[in-house]
Design an enzyme around this catalytic site. Sequence first.
Site, PDB file in Angstrom:
ATOM      1  N   ASN A 147      -5.819   3.088 -12.549  1.00 15.71           N
ATOM      2  CA  ASN A 147      -4.860   2.063 -12.116  1.00 15.71           C
ATOM      3  C   ASN A 147      -3.444   2.588 -12.318  1.00 15.71           C
ATOM      4  O   ASN A 147      -3.190   3.366 -13.235  1.00 15.71           O
ATOM      5  CB  ASN A 147      -5.045   0.781 -12.939  1.00 15.71           C
TER       6      ASN A 147
ATOM      7  N   HIS B 209       0.300   1.195 -13.135  1.00 13.61           N
ATOM      8  CA  HIS B 209       0.984  -0.006 -13.635  1.00 13.61           C
ATOM      9  C   HIS B 209       2.484   0.289 -13.746  1.00 13.61           C
ATOM     10  O   HIS B 209       2.870   1.334 -14.285  1.00 13.61           O
ATOM     11  CB  HIS B 209       0.430  -0.413 -15.000  1.00 13.61           C
TER      12      HIS B 209
ATOM     13  N   ASP C 164      -4.461  -3.977 -18.503  1.00 15.29           N
ATOM     14  CA  ASP C 164      -3.520  -2.861 -18.640  1.00 15.29           C
ATOM     15  C   ASP C 164      -3.615  -2.199 -20.022  1.00 15.29           C
ATOM     16  O   ASP C 164      -2.601  -1.781 -20.594  1.00 15.29           O
ATOM     17  CB  ASP C 164      -2.076  -3.334 -18.364  1.00 15.29           C
TER      18      ASP C 164
ATOM     19  N   GLY D 120       0.765  -1.234   0.000  1.00 10.36           N
ATOM     20  CA  GLY D 120       0.000   0.000   0.000  1.00 10.36           C
ATOM     21  C   GLY D 120       0.804   1.296   0.000  1.00 10.36           C
ATOM     22  O   GLY D 120       0.302   2.335   0.452  1.00 10.36           O
TER      23      GLY D 120
HETATM   24  C1  GAR Z   1       3.195  -0.901  -7.581  1.00  7.76           C
HETATM   25  O1  GAR Z   1       4.469  -0.911  -8.152  1.00  7.76           O
HETATM   26  C2  GAR Z   1       2.134  -0.912  -8.663  1.00  7.76           C
HETATM   27  O2  GAR Z   1       2.516  -0.221  -9.815  1.00  7.76           O
HETATM   28  C3  GAR Z   1       2.024  -2.379  -8.938  1.00  7.76           C
HETATM   29  O3  GAR Z   1       2.108  -2.998  -7.681  1.00  7.76           O
HETATM   30  C4  GAR Z   1       2.913  -2.194  -6.817  1.00  7.76           C
HETATM   31  C5  GAR Z   1       2.128  -1.944  -5.553  1.00  7.76           C
HETATM   32  O4  GAR Z   1       2.909  -1.335  -4.590  1.00  7.76           O
HETATM   33  N1  GAR Z   1       0.793  -2.681  -9.601  1.00  7.76           N
HETATM   34  C6  GAR Z   1       0.669  -3.650 -10.480  1.00  7.76           C
HETATM   35  O5  GAR Z   1       1.557  -4.388 -10.789  1.00  7.76           O
HETATM   36  C7  GAR Z   1      -0.721  -3.776 -11.073  1.00  7.76           C
HETATM   37  N2  GAR Z   1      -0.685  -4.573 -12.240  1.00  7.76           N
HETATM   38  P1  GAR Z   1       2.235  -0.689  -3.307  1.00  7.76           P
HETATM   39  O6  GAR Z   1       1.294  -1.737  -2.720  1.00  7.76           O
HETATM   40  O7  GAR Z   1       3.392  -0.414  -2.396  1.00  7.76           O
HETATM   41  O8  GAR Z   1       1.501   0.545  -3.744  1.00  7.76           O
END
Ligand code: GAR
Length: 203
Positions: A115, A117, A153, A20
Amino acid sequence: MSRTDLVEKVKTAILISGGGSNMVALVKAAQAADYPAEIVLVISNRPSSGGMAKAEALGVKTVCIDHKDFKTRKSFEQEMDRVLREHDVELICNAGFMRILSPWFVRHWLGRQLNVHPSLLPKFKGLHTHERAIEARETEHGCTIHYVDEGMDTGEKIAQAKVSVSPSETSETLAAKVLKQEHTLYPNVLKDVANALIFRRTQ
Ligand code: GAR
């Protein structure tokens, strides 16, 4: 007096599955008095998600909707939709939310779900984006904020931030560089999208 002093802020929910850190960046940005979005809810589909305690520490309401408690993807999404409506949510920010959403849910929130990505879309859709960028010998990598559509995506891009990939880069160092960019880009995009929604309301 700014326009946002005159109208209600855009009620926004954040969907998470993991640590998060993007959610924290969005919540902190939204604490500014003149920020046009208010984070009313954080939903996680995983009880173990570390982001839930962080959201609670920041004073944001959290709801865990564990997808494993539901027999079908649709019934899980129906419960998410019910909770979102219950909180009068107008905009959703997916922030490390790692569930595929069905077309009915996506269509229902079309234009109102963002979102983040970790790649320069359309390159490297899906998972393991940093490893794949290094393997492909990319010299630039980064992150994208986009609207969510029915593809994976594939939704309309709103903004991107780039980082350079050094010859000694590992997926961990690259992930950290990209994440840092995400933490600035996402709050800026949410601000613009929420301002646009408020502007539309006043027309
Ligand atoms: C982030 O890097 C986000 O871009 C990626 O997961 C991570 C979450 O980090 N999202 C994806 O890969 C979605 N396809 P966080 O929980 O520390 O924000």
